[in-house]
Design a protein around this motif. Structure first.
Motif, short mmCIF file in Angstrom:
data_model
loop_
_atom_site.label_atom_id
_atom_site.label_comp_id
_atom_site.label_asym_id
_atom_site.label_seq_id
_atom_site.Cartn_x
_atom_site.Cartn_y
_atom_site.Cartn_z
N GLU A 131 -8.57 2.97 7.82
CA GLU A 131 -9.78 2.62 7.07
C GLU A 131 -9.64 2.94 5.58
O GLU A 131 -10.38 2.41 4.75
CB GLU A 131 -10.98 3.35 7.66
N SER A 132 -8.67 3.81 5.26
CA SER A 132 -8.43 4.19 3.86
C SER A 132 -7.21 3.47 3.30
O SER A 132 -6.66 3.88 2.27
CB SER A 132 -8.21 5.72 3.78
N ARG A 133 -6.79 2.42 3.96
CA ARG A 133 -5.53 1.77 3.57
C ARG A 133 -5.56 1.27 2.12
O ARG A 133 -4.59 1.46 1.38
CB ARG A 133 -5.25 0.60 4.52
N GLN A 134 -6.65 0.64 1.73
CA GLN A 134 -6.72 0.12 0.36
C GLN A 134 -6.66 1.26 -0.64
O GLN A 134 -6.00 1.15 -1.68
CB GLN A 134 -8.02 -0.69 0.17
N PHE A 135 -7.32 2.35 -0.33
CA PHE A 135 -7.27 3.53 -1.20
C PHE A 135 -5.85 4.06 -1.31
O PHE A 135 -5.38 4.43 -2.39
CB PHE A 135 -8.20 4.62 -0.67
N LEU A 136 -5.13 4.10 -0.17
CA LEU A 136 -3.76 4.60 -0.18
C LEU A 136 -2.87 3.74 -1.07
O LEU A 136 -1.99 4.25 -1.78
CB LEU A 136 -3.20 4.64 1.25
N LYS A 137 -3.08 2.43 -1.04
CA LYS A 137 -2.27 1.53 -1.87
C LYS A 137 -2.44 1.85 -3.35
O LYS A 137 -1.48 1.75 -4.13
CB LYS A 137 -2.67 0.07 -1.60
N GLU A 138 -3.63 2.21 -3.71
CA GLU A 138 -3.90 2.50 -5.11
C GLU A 138 -3.53 3.93 -5.48
O GLU A 138 -3.26 4.24 -6.65
CB GLU A 138 -5.39 2.27 -5.40
N VAL B 278 -1.02 5.93 -3.97
CA VAL B 278 0.35 6.38 -3.71
C VAL B 278 1.36 5.53 -4.48
O VAL B 278 1.35 4.29 -4.38
CB VAL B 278 0.66 6.31 -2.19
N LYS B 279 2.20 6.19 -5.23
CA LYS B 279 3.29 5.49 -5.91
C LYS B 279 4.32 5.05 -4.87
O LYS B 279 4.56 5.74 -3.89
CB LYS B 279 3.94 6.40 -6.94
N ASP B 280 4.95 3.95 -5.11
CA ASP B 280 5.97 3.42 -4.19
C ASP B 280 5.40 3.26 -2.78
O ASP B 280 6.04 3.61 -1.77
CB ASP B 280 7.20 4.34 -4.15
N TYR B 281 4.20 2.75 -2.69
CA TYR B 281 3.56 2.49 -1.39
C TYR B 281 4.44 1.57 -0.56
O TYR B 281 4.96 0.56 -1.05
CB TYR B 281 2.19 1.86 -1.60
N THR B 282 4.63 1.92 0.72
CA THR B 282 5.42 1.08 1.61
C THR B 282 4.50 0.40 2.62
O THR B 282 3.60 1.02 3.18
CB THR B 282 6.49 1.91 2.36
N ASP C 60 5.23 -0.92 5.55
CA ASP C 60 5.58 -0.90 6.97
C ASP C 60 5.02 0.30 7.73
O ASP C 60 5.13 0.36 8.96
CB ASP C 60 7.11 -0.94 7.14
N SER C 61 4.43 1.28 7.02
CA SER C 61 3.96 2.47 7.72
C SER C 61 2.89 3.20 6.94
O SER C 61 3.09 3.54 5.77
CB SER C 61 5.15 3.43 7.96
N LEU C 62 1.75 3.44 7.59
CA LEU C 62 0.73 4.27 6.97
C LEU C 62 1.16 5.74 6.94
O LEU C 62 0.90 6.45 5.98
CB LEU C 62 -0.58 4.16 7.76
N LEU C 63 1.82 6.18 8.00
CA LEU C 63 2.22 7.58 8.09
C LEU C 63 3.13 7.98 6.94
O LEU C 63 3.02 9.10 6.41
CB LEU C 63 2.92 7.84 9.43
N LYS C 64 4.01 7.09 6.53
CA LYS C 64 4.95 7.42 5.45
C LYS C 64 4.28 7.45 4.09
O LYS C 64 4.87 7.96 3.12
CB LYS C 64 6.10 6.41 5.45
N ASN C 65 3.06 6.92 4.00
CA ASN C 65 2.34 6.91 2.73
C ASN C 65 1.40 8.11 2.56
O ASN C 65 0.78 8.26 1.50
CB ASN C 65 1.53 5.62 2.60
N LEU C 66 1.30 8.93 3.57
CA LEU C 66 0.39 10.07 3.49
C LEU C 66 0.97 11.17 2.61
O LEU C 66 2.18 11.43 2.63
CB LEU C 66 0.11 10.61 4.89
#
Length: 382
Positions: free
Chosen positions: A97-104, A106-110, A112-118
């Motif tokens: 549910e926070s995916r859009q926030f994570l994209k903004e 996290v630098k170098d957002y990937t 293929d995986s939400l877990l790797k962006n945490l």
């Protein structure tokens, strides 16, 4: 969903509350595990990272089902897997549910995986969310005990991801302490005069009378009572007493002494259910059959006992903050055994506790009373 959809589960599926029971049921099944083991073997042959190519869902699936012992019956039980999945998916849905926030954020957002962006601060935010969100009973925040259990599972999963080199940050280190204080631990003590009131209330009800006596006089878990088989009740040639054998939590075997009064109540229960009361080592049927003659599920048996206790409407029940459940009888078993002179080690052994501190927590008030120095005083001196 078919066999391969463990890989193909989409974020939108995980975010739909009505899909969650179906997803948990699917992920709790182990048929996809061999395919993941094969993928790990292939990665090893190609000098790749162990979990290269795994989706987030596959990582959760593998973690829950991973084999740790050569004997499969020593691995996590089905209900434990369901509990782990429920908690991990709750966390993952929050991240989704926070995916859009994570994209903004996290630098170098990937992609293929939400877990790797945490990142560490995301974990701290999630802990704050769990602590305050109205997700508990009655629309209230989780109790300290529930929160501790949920975060323990999540912390273990994130530590595994890090040590497996699937994520680059030690996210498990970001959790604030959740260890319980004495005030946080629910009071589940049950005393002899309370148990006796319950037994007296149901003395003319063979079903409830036998079940309550069984819990009180053996200290068994409700699951162990539900799963007990008629063939497991036997007459011990060494002592001449009836005993019940079985396998409990963490696959620990138990062999319980059955008091004559308990045996009589078991027989009355079975007579009421109209099933055989002749000892039979080949009878694989339940010790306590339900109306259909089958085993109770442990949840159904637990609910039956909780409702039976509530219906008594005894005064001591009104003074309690929470419902009396079958687990309270394990506390009673410990307390009453201690009052009868049993050593803590023997009580720990009988209850199947791995840690002595768990047994001591059951006995906290009893042990305090034993050490109360005021009892040494002679009141006549005053």
């Amino acid at each position: 969903m078919n066999k391969v959809t463990v890989r193909n589960l989409h974020l939108t599926d995980l975010q739909q509350p009505n899909m969650l029971p179906q997803i948990i049921h699917k992920l709790s099944q182990g048929e996809y595990y061999p395919a993941l083991e094969k993928q790990i073997e292939q990665n090893s042959r190609l000098d790749r990272r162990k979990f290269e190519g795994f989706t987030d869902v596959e990582m959760m699936y593998y973690y829950v089902h991973q084999r740790k012992h050569i004997r499969q019956n020593r691995d996590r039980k089905h209900n434990t897997k369901v509990e782990y999945l429920r908690n991990l998916l709750q966390f993952y849905r929050y991240a989704a549910e926070s995916r859009q926030f994570l994209k903004e954020d996290v630098k170098d957002y990937t992609e293929d995986s939400l877990l790797k962006n945490l990142r560490p601060w995301h974990i701290r935010h999630y802990q704050e969310y769990l602590q305050t969100a109205p997700l508990g009973k009655g629309g209230k925040p989780y109790t300290a005990a529930t929160l501790d259990g949920k975060l323990t599972i999540l912390k273990s999963f994130l530590k595994w991801l890090y040590t497996s080199k699937h994520i680059d940050f030690p996210l498990h280190e970001e959790f604030l302490g959740t260890s319980l204080s004495g005030e946080d631990i629910p009071n589940r003590d049950l005393y002899y005069h309370e148990v006796k009131q319950l037994l007296d209330y149901y003395q003319d009800h063979p079903i409830h009378h036998a079940l309550l006596t069984m819990l009180a006089m053996t200290g068994l878990r409700v699951r162990e009572v539900a799963e007990a088989k008629w063939r497991d009740l036997y007459l011990d040639p060494l002592s001449g007493h009836y005993r019940l054998k079985g396998v409990g939590k963490r696959d620990k075997p138990f062999d319980k002494y059955i008091h004559p009064v308990l045996f009589e109540r078991i027989i009355k229960y079975r007579e009421r259910r109209r099933v055989s009361i002749e000892m039979n080592p080949d009878d694989n049927g339940p010790l306590f059959p339900n109306r259909e003659g089958d085993h109770y599920t442990y949840k159904n048996l637990s609910n039956l006992i909780i409702r039976a206790i509530e219906r008594t409407d005894l005064p001591f029940l009104k003074q309690r903050k929470e419902k009396v459940t079958p687990h309270f009888f394990r506390h009673f078993y410990a307390i009453y055994s201690r009052q009868q002179g049993a050593d803590i080690f023997l009580i720990q052994k009988e209850l199947g506790h791995q840690d002595r501190r768990t047994t001591e927590r059951y006995l906290e008030k009893v042990l305090q009373r034993e050490q109360e120095i005021g009892m040494l005083w002679n009141q006549d001196n005053f």
